[in-house]
Structure formats: C-alpha cells, structure tokens
Design a protein around this motif. Structure first.
Motif, mmCIF file in Angstrom:
data_model
loop_
_atom_site.group_PDB
_atom_site.id
_atom_site.type_symbol
_atom_site.label_atom_id
_atom_site.label_comp_id
_atom_site.label_asym_id
_atom_site.label_seq_id
_atom_site.Cartn_x
_atom_site.Cartn_y
_atom_site.Cartn_z
ATOM 1 N N ALA A 151 -38.022 -21.663 49.241
ATOM 2 C CA ALA A 151 -36.677 -20.966 49.501
ATOM 3 C C ALA A 151 -35.888 -19.845 48.804
ATOM 4 O O ALA A 151 -35.493 -20.711 47.947
ATOM 5 C CB ALA A 151 -36.003 -22.015 50.141
ATOM 6 N N LEU A 152 -36.118 -19.593 48.621
ATOM 7 C CA LEU A 152 -35.513 -18.011 47.656
ATOM 8 C C LEU A 152 -34.424 -17.235 48.067
ATOM 9 O O LEU A 152 -34.476 -16.459 48.968
ATOM 10 C CB LEU A 152 -37.184 -17.241 47.089
ATOM 11 C CG LEU A 152 -36.456 -16.028 45.574
ATOM 12 C CD1 LEU A 152 -36.265 -14.995 46.406
ATOM 13 C CD2 LEU A 152 -36.453 -17.123 44.149
ATOM 14 N N VAL A 153 -33.230 -17.651 47.177
ATOM 15 C CA VAL A 153 -32.205 -16.856 47.436
ATOM 16 C C VAL A 153 -32.211 -15.805 46.792
ATOM 17 O O VAL A 153 -31.440 -16.728 45.857
ATOM 18 C CB VAL A 153 -30.970 -17.833 48.030
ATOM 19 C CG1 VAL A 153 -29.533 -17.500 48.678
ATOM 20 C CG2 VAL A 153 -31.695 -19.247 49.088
ATOM 21 N N ASP A 154 -31.830 -14.361 47.325
ATOM 22 C CA ASP A 154 -31.486 -12.968 46.212
ATOM 23 C C ASP A 154 -29.845 -13.636 46.957
ATOM 24 O O ASP A 154 -29.320 -13.227 47.305
ATOM 25 C CB ASP A 154 -32.602 -12.236 47.010
ATOM 26 C CG ASP A 154 -31.650 -10.976 46.096
ATOM 27 O OD1 ASP A 154 -30.573 -11.278 45.085
ATOM 28 O OD2 ASP A 154 -31.772 -10.032 46.606
ATOM 29 N N VAL A 188 -43.780 -18.242 50.200
ATOM 30 C CA VAL A 188 -42.291 -18.181 50.046
ATOM 31 C C VAL A 188 -41.471 -17.415 50.771
ATOM 32 O O VAL A 188 -41.267 -16.218 51.346
ATOM 33 C CB VAL A 188 -41.836 -17.405 48.362
ATOM 34 C CG1 VAL A 188 -41.178 -16.124 48.697
ATOM 35 C CG2 VAL A 188 -42.931 -18.042 47.889
ATOM 36 N N SER A 189 -40.179 -18.474 51.512
ATOM 37 C CA SER A 189 -39.428 -17.872 52.884
ATOM 38 C C SER A 189 -37.948 -16.840 51.440
ATOM 39 O O SER A 189 -37.146 -17.484 50.356
ATOM 40 C CB SER A 189 -38.493 -18.942 53.564
ATOM 41 O OG SER A 189 -40.127 -19.694 53.937
ATOM 42 N N VAL A 190 -38.071 -15.740 51.733
ATOM 43 C CA VAL A 190 -37.089 -15.059 51.182
ATOM 44 C C VAL A 190 -35.570 -14.761 51.695
ATOM 45 O O VAL A 190 -35.666 -14.252 53.105
ATOM 46 C CB VAL A 190 -37.353 -12.992 50.466
ATOM 47 C CG1 VAL A 190 -36.091 -13.467 49.462
ATOM 48 C CG2 VAL A 190 -38.963 -13.827 49.313
ATOM 49 N N LEU A 191 -34.598 -14.935 51.579
ATOM 50 C CA LEU A 191 -33.546 -15.412 51.611
ATOM 51 C C LEU A 191 -32.282 -14.166 50.991
ATOM 52 O O LEU A 191 -31.967 -14.706 50.222
ATOM 53 C CB LEU A 191 -32.613 -16.561 52.100
ATOM 54 C CG LEU A 191 -33.202 -17.263 53.107
ATOM 55 C CD1 LEU A 191 -33.583 -18.964 52.073
ATOM 56 C CD2 LEU A 191 -32.903 -17.866 54.285
ATOM 57 N N GLN A 198 -27.100 -23.646 48.306
ATOM 58 C CA GLN A 198 -26.783 -24.115 50.040
ATOM 59 C C GLN A 198 -27.741 -23.860 51.542
ATOM 60 O O GLN A 198 -27.936 -23.774 52.191
ATOM 61 C CB GLN A 198 -24.943 -24.525 50.520
ATOM 62 C CG GLN A 198 -25.167 -25.033 52.369
ATOM 63 C CD GLN A 198 -25.456 -26.508 51.531
ATOM 64 O OE1 GLN A 198 -25.145 -26.973 50.557
ATOM 65 N NE2 GLN A 198 -25.474 -27.507 52.256
ATOM 66 N N THR A 199 -27.561 -22.129 50.915
ATOM 67 C CA THR A 199 -28.154 -21.648 51.897
ATOM 68 C C THR A 199 -29.545 -21.562 52.014
ATOM 69 O O THR A 199 -29.773 -22.109 52.821
ATOM 70 C CB THR A 199 -27.588 -19.318 51.348
ATOM 71 O OG1 THR A 199 -26.891 -19.488 51.487
ATOM 72 C CG2 THR A 199 -28.833 -18.840 52.353
ATOM 73 N N GLY A 200 -30.283 -21.834 50.627
ATOM 74 C CA GLY A 200 -31.691 -22.726 50.666
ATOM 75 C C GLY A 200 -31.555 -23.645 51.628
ATOM 76 O O GLY A 200 -32.586 -23.693 52.210
ATOM 77 N N ILE A 201 -30.686 -24.736 51.006
ATOM 78 C CA ILE A 201 -31.113 -25.732 51.688
ATOM 79 C C ILE A 201 -31.125 -26.226 53.006
ATOM 80 O O ILE A 201 -31.622 -26.992 53.577
ATOM 81 C CB ILE A 201 -30.215 -26.827 51.095
ATOM 82 C CG1 ILE A 201 -29.484 -26.964 50.117
ATOM 83 C CG2 ILE A 201 -29.986 -27.860 51.275
ATOM 84 C CD1 ILE A 201 -28.754 -27.604 48.490
ATOM 85 N N ASP A 202 -29.798 -25.176 54.064
ATOM 86 C CA ASP A 202 -29.500 -24.798 55.160
ATOM 87 C C ASP A 202 -31.012 -24.223 55.344
ATOM 88 O O ASP A 202 -31.318 -25.432 56.839
ATOM 89 C CB ASP A 202 -28.339 -24.256 55.261
ATOM 90 C CG ASP A 202 -27.266 -24.546 55.213
ATOM 91 O OD1 ASP A 202 -27.592 -25.598 55.309
ATOM 92 O OD2 ASP A 202 -26.716 -24.062 56.067
ATOM 93 N N TYR A 203 -31.603 -23.933 54.944
ATOM 94 C CA TYR A 203 -32.763 -22.713 55.403
ATOM 95 C C TYR A 203 -34.611 -23.392 55.377
ATOM 96 O O TYR A 203 -35.213 -24.347 56.668
ATOM 97 C CB TYR A 203 -33.405 -21.726 54.585
ATOM 98 C CG TYR A 203 -34.344 -21.538 55.601
ATOM 99 C CD1 TYR A 203 -34.391 -20.500 56.781
ATOM 100 C CD2 TYR A 203 -35.571 -21.046 54.796
ATOM 101 C CE1 TYR A 203 -35.492 -19.381 57.354
ATOM 102 C CE2 TYR A 203 -36.522 -20.454 54.910
ATOM 103 C CZ TYR A 203 -36.644 -20.078 56.712
ATOM 104 O OH TYR A 203 -37.690 -19.201 57.376
#
Lengths: 223, 119
Positions: free
Chosen positions: A35-38, A54-57, A70-75
């Motif tokens: 989970a990649l958070v940009d 890869v899930s890009v957020l 935290q966004t990546g963790i939630d996802y």
C-alpha cells in the motif's frame, strides 16, 4: 513459509519520484502486497510507483508521514491484512529484513526495527549517529521503555494491535506516539535488528535538529 | 478629544461589520453589541474605569483595561488554536477517506493509461 499475501507493506512517500519505483519494485518482487501512500507529492511519485501488486493511495494535500502511514494501514486492514509492515520510501530499508520482523510477530504484537541492535548503520556520519542516540534517549524517557533505537521507520504489527496503535500525530511525532501507545496498551513488543543504508538521497530527507523541536512541540501540544 | 473619536469610530466599525455578517444566533450578536457598548461607555466616561480599577486594586483605569484585554486576547487565541487543530483533524480524515475510496474505485475500474488524474 507463511503466506506473504497476508502481510501488507505500507510505504508513505512524499516527493520520492526518483527512487520510489525501485523501492516498491523490490518489495513487490519479494511477494509482499504494497500500500503506497503518496502524501500529496508535487512530483510523479504516484505514477512511478504504479505497478501490479501495488495499491496506490493519494492524499490530495500533504498531511505528513504519520497521517500517510495511517491511511495505508487503514487500507491494508480493509483489504484483509493480518499483519502490517511499515517501510520507508527513500530506499534506506532493506526488504530482506521484512521476514525477520514478520516472524517476530509469532510471539509479539509489535516488532520494531532497530538500527543499533547488532547490524551496522551504513554511511551514517558520526554526527548523525550521535543525534539518533540522543533521540533514542529522549524517546525512551518519554515512553518509559528501554529500546536501542526509537525512530526506525521499519516496524511490523499484528492487525489485532492496529486499533490500539492508531496514529493521530499527522507529522513526525507519530514515532513517539506509537511508543507511548505500545506502552499504555500493554502490547508485547520485540526489537529486531535491521540494516539501514544511508544514501545521499535518504540523508537529504532526514530529520535535522530544527525539526526535532517541532516534533517535541507536536508531541506535547497536539493530541 | 481626537483619541475618543478614533476609538469610537473603531468600535462603530466593528459593530457595523458584525451587523453585516449577522448570520449567527441573536445571543452572539447581543453579546458583541453589549461588549461594544461597554467599550463605548469606557471611552466616553474614562473615570468609570478609574473607579473600577480602584475597587479591584489596580492603580490606573487604563492598566485595568489593558490587563483585561490581554487575558481576553489570549482566550481568543486559545479558542482559535483548538478550532485549528480540530479542523486539521477533519482535513486528515477527509483526505484519508478520499484516498481510500479512490483506490477502491480504481481497483474495480482501473484508469485508462495516460488518462490518470493529475494533481
């Protein structure tokens, strides 16, 4: 070997377009879902990281590393992750260290990577090592724990521990917040040695002395 | 005296501004106008502040006004600081929800190559 698809690697990236592709590709090649958070980057971080596995957020605005993680963790939890690994985007971590962290969760809720536990710190100046040691001492006195390294970005925890470890510190004070929450929630924690590669690039993204003041301010006045 | 005219004009301007933006509850407007009225009385009859200062044990009326003003300003600052922190928390929540939602949508319907939304 346990199923790697149940362990999500969460990476928070801000303006890492130059290096993020290689960092993410390495983790994906090892078989971990990412989970990649940009975090509102102004460069091509999101595009560079996009690849199968890869899930890009994307944060529309820059919020800070704590919020991005935290966004990546939630996802990841939403996608059914059983355990979470956080990993830095600047290439300083080695994904060969991930299995040891995940294995450590067999009899712990949280596994913290440590740069000073046996393995070596590559390319760090004496000044930097001194600063990290100071940060560790301050952090230990704040959290009441005895750790060899308090602010390593590489950690792993079980999904069941995630609610207790929820990050509310949007910026860099999340590292200290995490330790406080581990302490108060009574989760079992272990330290696992990891290797850190300090490159010129990762050094430029590192935290300096001035930022330390801001982190302390956030920790005490922003909850 | 010129200073009285200036101060009264200032209070009047604040009152007018509040009146123009009267979308709040009547109690808020009333409170503000009451405060402005107290201010205006203090400007027109400065001796009243002197009497009040003597009662509470402050040497001069102007000093009493300043002490009250400082505490009031600090109170307002604190109020806006808490508001600011709360607002930031809400922005974080919304940004996070947006990011997760968009990722979920893209998982179901991947964006066409070269058609990604630039930010």
């Amino acid at each position: 070997m346990p199923d790697r698809s149940e362990t999500w690697v969460v990476i928070a990236a801000f303006n890492e377009g130059k290096v993020i592709h290689d960092v993410v590709a390495e983790v994906v090649a090892a078989g971990w879902p990412v989970a990649l958070v940009d975090d509102g980057s102004r460069d091509n971080t999101a595009e560079a990281a996009r690849m199968p596995g890869v899930s890009v957020l994307r944060h529309r605005v820059n919020l800070g590393q704590g919020a991005a993680l935290q966004t990546g963790i939630d996802y990841a939890l939403r996608r059914g992750a059983r355990s979470i690994v956080t990993f830095d985007a600047d290439g300083q971590h080695n994904c060969e260290d991930i299995p040891a962290l995940v294995d450590a969760l067999a009899d712990a809720d949280v596994a913290l990577g440590s740069r000073f536990l046996g393995k070596q710190v590559e390319g760090a100046s004496q000044r930097r090592v001194a600063m990290l040691k100071t940060a560790t001492a301050v952090s230990n006195s704040l959290s009441g724990m005895k750790l060899t390294d308090a602010h390593c970005g590489m950690r792993a925890f079980r999904a069941s521990a995630a609610p207790a470890l929820r990050i509310t510190q949007d910026r860099m004070a999340h590292a200290s917040e995490l330790l406080r929450k581990i302490k108060t929630s009574g989760l079992r924690v272990v330290e696992v040695p990891v290797t850190v590669r300090y490159t010129e690039h990762s050094m430029s993204k590192g935290q300096g002395g001035i930022q330390a003041v801001r982190i302390l301010f956030d920790y005490f006045f922003r909850t | 005296m010129i200073i009285r005219i200036l101060l009264l004009l200032g209070l009047g301007a604040i009152g007018f501004f509040i009146f123009l933006r009267r979308n709040r509850l009547p109690i808020h407007i009333m409170t503000v106008f009451l405060l402005i009225a107290v201010g205006a009385v203090a400007v027109i009859f400065p001796d009243i502040t002197q009497d009040a200062a003597n009662v509470v044990g402050v040497g001069r009326g102007a000093d009493l006004v300043m002490y009250i003003a400082i505490v009031a300003v600090m109170f307002v600052l604190l109020h806006y600081y808490t508001k600011f922190v709360e607002l930031q928390r809400q922005v974080t929540e919304l940004t996070r929800e947006l990011a997760i939602l968009r990722a979920e949508v893209e998982r179901v319907a991947p964006p066409a190559p070269g058609n990604e939304r630039a930010s």
